[in-house]
Motif scaffolding. Structure first.
Motif, PDB file in Angstrom:
ATOM      1  N   LEU A   1       0.827  -1.205   0.000  1.00  0.00           N
ATOM      2  CA  LEU A   1       0.000   0.000   0.000  1.00  0.00           C
ATOM      3  C   LEU A   1       0.861   1.256   0.000  1.00  0.00           C
ATOM      4  CD1 LEU A   1      -2.898  -1.023   2.414  1.00  0.00           C
ATOM      5  CD2 LEU A   1      -3.001  -0.729  -0.070  1.00  0.00           C
ATOM      6  N   ARG A   2       1.972   1.217   0.721  1.00  0.00           N
ATOM      7  CA  ARG A   2       2.881   2.372   0.699  1.00  0.00           C
ATOM      8  C   ARG A   2       3.471   2.574  -0.692  1.00  0.00           C
ATOM      9  NH1 ARG A   2       4.337   0.707   6.042  1.00  0.00           N
ATOM     10  NH2 ARG A   2       6.115  -0.513   5.266  1.00  0.00           N
ATOM     11  N   ARG A   3       3.782   1.477  -1.383  1.00  0.00           N
ATOM     12  CA  ARG A   3       4.295   1.595  -2.747  1.00  0.00           C
ATOM     13  C   ARG A   3       3.230   2.151  -3.675  1.00  0.00           C
ATOM     14  NH1 ARG A   3       8.617  -1.985  -3.812  1.00  0.00           N
ATOM     15  NH2 ARG A   3       8.369  -1.484  -6.008  1.00  0.00           N
ATOM     16  N   LEU A   4       1.989   1.716  -3.473  1.00  0.00           N
ATOM     17  CA  LEU A   4       0.892   2.252  -4.282  1.00  0.00           C
ATOM     18  C   LEU A   4       0.708   3.749  -4.028  1.00  0.00           C
ATOM     19  CD1 LEU A   4      -1.828  -0.543  -4.084  1.00  0.00           C
ATOM     20  CD2 LEU A   4      -0.737   0.324  -6.166  1.00  0.00           C
ATOM     21  N   ASP A   5       0.814   4.163  -2.766  1.00  0.00           N
ATOM     22  CA  ASP A   5       0.679   5.583  -2.429  1.00  0.00           C
ATOM     23  C   ASP A   5       1.798   6.398  -3.075  1.00  0.00           C
ATOM     24  OD1 ASP A   5      -1.597   5.124  -0.958  1.00  0.00           O
ATOM     25  OD2 ASP A   5      -0.558   5.003   0.965  1.00  0.00           O
ATOM     26  N   ALA A   6       3.015   5.852  -3.046  1.00  0.00           N
ATOM     27  CA  ALA A   6       4.148   6.548  -3.674  1.00  0.00           C
ATOM     28  C   ALA A   6       3.945   6.650  -5.182  1.00  0.00           C
ATOM     29  CB  ALA A   6       5.454   5.807  -3.359  1.00  0.00           C
ATOM     30  N   LEU A   7       3.440   5.579  -5.785  1.00  0.00           N
ATOM     31  CA  LEU A   7       3.148   5.593  -7.223  1.00  0.00           C
ATOM     32  C   LEU A   7       2.106   6.650  -7.557  1.00  0.00           C
ATOM     33  CD1 LEU A   7       3.264   4.264 -10.076  1.00  0.00           C
ATOM     34  CD2 LEU A   7       1.480   2.700  -9.274  1.00  0.00           C
ATOM     35  N   ALA A   8       1.027   6.703  -6.770  1.00  0.00           N
ATOM     36  CA  ALA A   8      -0.038   7.678  -7.010  1.00  0.00           C
ATOM     37  C   ALA A   8       0.492   9.103  -6.881  1.00  0.00           C
ATOM     38  CB  ALA A   8      -1.187   7.444  -6.038  1.00  0.00           C
ATOM     39  N   ALA A   9       1.357   9.340  -5.898  1.00  0.00           N
ATOM     40  CA  ALA A   9       1.915  10.679  -5.710  1.00  0.00           C
ATOM     41  C   ALA A   9       2.781  11.086  -6.898  1.00  0.00           C
ATOM     42  CB  ALA A   9       2.726  10.722  -4.421  1.00  0.00           C
ATOM     43  N   GLN A  10       3.513  10.130  -7.468  1.00  0.00           N
ATOM     44  CA  GLN A  10       4.381  10.427  -8.611  1.00  0.00           C
ATOM     45  C   GLN A  10       3.583  10.753  -9.867  1.00  0.00           C
ATOM     46  OE1 GLN A  10       6.941   6.794  -8.388  1.00  0.00           O
ATOM     47  NE2 GLN A  10       8.606   8.238  -8.692  1.00  0.00           N
ATOM     48  N   VAL A  11       2.519   9.998 -10.113  1.00  0.00           N
ATOM     49  CA  VAL A  11       1.792  10.165 -11.370  1.00  0.00           C
ATOM     50  C   VAL A  11       0.695  11.215 -11.291  1.00  0.00           C
ATOM     51  CG1 VAL A  11       2.249   7.765 -11.991  1.00  0.00           C
ATOM     52  CG2 VAL A  11       0.081   8.355 -10.909  1.00  0.00           C
TER      53      VAL A  11
ATOM     54  N   TYR B   1       0.030  -4.783 -13.579  1.00  0.00           N
ATOM     55  CA  TYR B   1      -0.631  -4.114 -14.693  1.00  0.00           C
ATOM     56  C   TYR B   1      -0.764  -2.608 -14.451  1.00  0.00           C
ATOM     57  CZ  TYR B   1      -2.095  -8.843 -16.118  1.00  0.00           C
ATOM     58  OH  TYR B   1      -2.125 -10.157 -16.493  1.00  0.00           O
ATOM     59  N   LEU B   2      -1.257  -2.225 -13.274  1.00  0.00           N
ATOM     60  CA  LEU B   2      -1.462  -0.804 -12.996  1.00  0.00           C
ATOM     61  C   LEU B   2      -0.150  -0.026 -12.972  1.00  0.00           C
ATOM     62  CD1 LEU B   2      -3.409   1.500 -12.327  1.00  0.00           C
ATOM     63  CD2 LEU B   2      -3.260   0.837  -9.916  1.00  0.00           C
ATOM     64  N   PRO B   3       0.881  -0.476 -12.232  1.00  0.00           N
ATOM     65  CA  PRO B   3       2.152   0.267 -12.273  1.00  0.00           C
ATOM     66  C   PRO B   3       2.762   0.363 -13.669  1.00  0.00           C
ATOM     67  CG  PRO B   3       2.129  -1.224 -10.401  1.00  0.00           C
ATOM     68  CD  PRO B   3       0.929  -1.561 -11.231  1.00  0.00           C
ATOM     69  N   GLU B   4       2.712  -0.731 -14.450  1.00  0.00           N
ATOM     70  CA  GLU B   4       3.284  -0.709 -15.799  1.00  0.00           C
ATOM     71  C   GLU B   4       2.561   0.288 -16.695  1.00  0.00           C
ATOM     72  OE1 GLU B   4       3.257  -4.609 -17.403  1.00  0.00           O
ATOM     73  OE2 GLU B   4       4.830  -5.357 -16.076  1.00  0.00           O
ATOM     74  N   THR B   5       1.222   0.275 -16.616  1.00  0.00           N
ATOM     75  CA  THR B   5       0.427   1.168 -17.455  1.00  0.00           C
ATOM     76  C   THR B   5       0.720   2.625 -17.117  1.00  0.00           C
ATOM     77  OG1 THR B   5      -1.341  -0.470 -17.682  1.00  0.00           O
ATOM     78  CG2 THR B   5      -1.920   1.820 -18.100  1.00  0.00           C
ATOM     79  N   LEU B   6       0.751   2.958 -15.836  1.00  0.00           N
ATOM     80  CA  LEU B   6       1.013   4.335 -15.426  1.00  0.00           C
ATOM     81  C   LEU B   6       2.440   4.754 -15.782  1.00  0.00           C
ATOM     82  CD1 LEU B   6      -0.795   4.335 -11.969  1.00  0.00           C
ATOM     83  CD2 LEU B   6      -1.557   5.470 -14.067  1.00  0.00           C
ATOM     84  N   ALA B   7       3.398   3.835 -15.627  1.00  0.00           N
ATOM     85  CA  ALA B   7       4.784   4.155 -15.958  1.00  0.00           C
ATOM     86  C   ALA B   7       4.939   4.439 -17.446  1.00  0.00           C
ATOM     87  CB  ALA B   7       5.707   3.011 -15.542  1.00  0.00           C
TER      88      ALA B   7
END
Length: 225
Positions: free
Chosen positions: A90-100, A147-153
């Motif tokens: 969840l922390r990684r997801l939060d960091a991903l959301a903050a970046q994108v 899937y979600l991290p790859e798509t956003l990246a």
């Protein structure tokens, strides 16, 4: 969405035409062209003379460097390890959301927040009870962790101007495609939360297969020539 591929304009796997398009839409080229326009303007104003071409080239180079340095796309993790604990994931997801988040519109960010809420509810069950539902829920975990991290990246790696103006599939831009995908994924994750809560194994399997088919290609430029 098949295996991830970089959206970098210099990727050796991209056709030359596509690499050229990504370069033309890049912040560096746009900034270079904008600054280079000062060359002819100075010539017509009488401020410079015969060396105006060299000056214009120098201005383009300066603008290119400024554009490249000033608005580099952030490096986004393309997957979240399956071995992480629920809190770590969840922390990684939060960091991903903050970046994108700065690269997405309000509606897209709203879907991303809703996705996070659904994931926070369902992830403890998916990662905490691997043995009982592992075969049926593997695809759902893949959606959350890969899937979600790859798509956003891949989306963030595209030049901003390219994302919003160049049609990449079915007449839609990458921005429109991502908005559609986030809306669909948000709705499906809400269905999954309801199915997990109701222990509906058949519905879970159906949702997992649907997501695997729909989101197996995270590269917005796949198939473009």
């Amino acid at each position: 969405m098949t295996a991830p591929a970089s959206a970098n304009s210099h990727s050796p796997g991209r056709p030359f035409k596509l690499q050229a398009l990504l370069f033309l839409y890049s912040n560096a080229n746009i900034a270079g062209c904008a600054l280079a326009l000062a060359g002819p303007a100075l010539l017509f104003a009488g401020a410079i003379g015969p060396g105006w071409l060299a000056i214009t080239a120098g201005l383009y180079a300066a603008g290119w460097l400024l554009g490249r340095a000033g608005r580099q796309a952030p490096e986004i993790d393309r997957h979240i390890e399956d071995s992480l604990t629920v809190d770590e994931a969840l922390r990684r997801l939060d960091a991903l959301a903050a970046q994108v988040s700065p690269h997405l519109g309000p509606e897209m960010n709203a879907h991303l927040r809703s996705l996070r809420t659904s994931i926070a509810e369902v992830l403890p069950r998916l990662l905490g009870d691997r043995s009982h539902h592992d075969a049926n829920l593997f695809t759902v975990r893949e959606t959350v962790l890969r899937y979600l991290p790859e798509t956003l990246a891949n989306y963030v790696a595209l030049p901003p101007a390219f994302r919003t103006t160049h049609a990449v599939k079915d007449g839609k831009t990458a921005r429109q495609i991502l908005a559609d995908q986030l809306a669909l994924l948000d709705a499906k994750m809400q269905d999954i939360v309801a199915n997990v809560a109701g222990a509906d194994a058949q519905a879970l399997l159906a949702n997992g297969k649907f997501l695997e088919m729909k989101f197996q290609q995270p590269d917005f430029l796949a198939g473009m020539g």
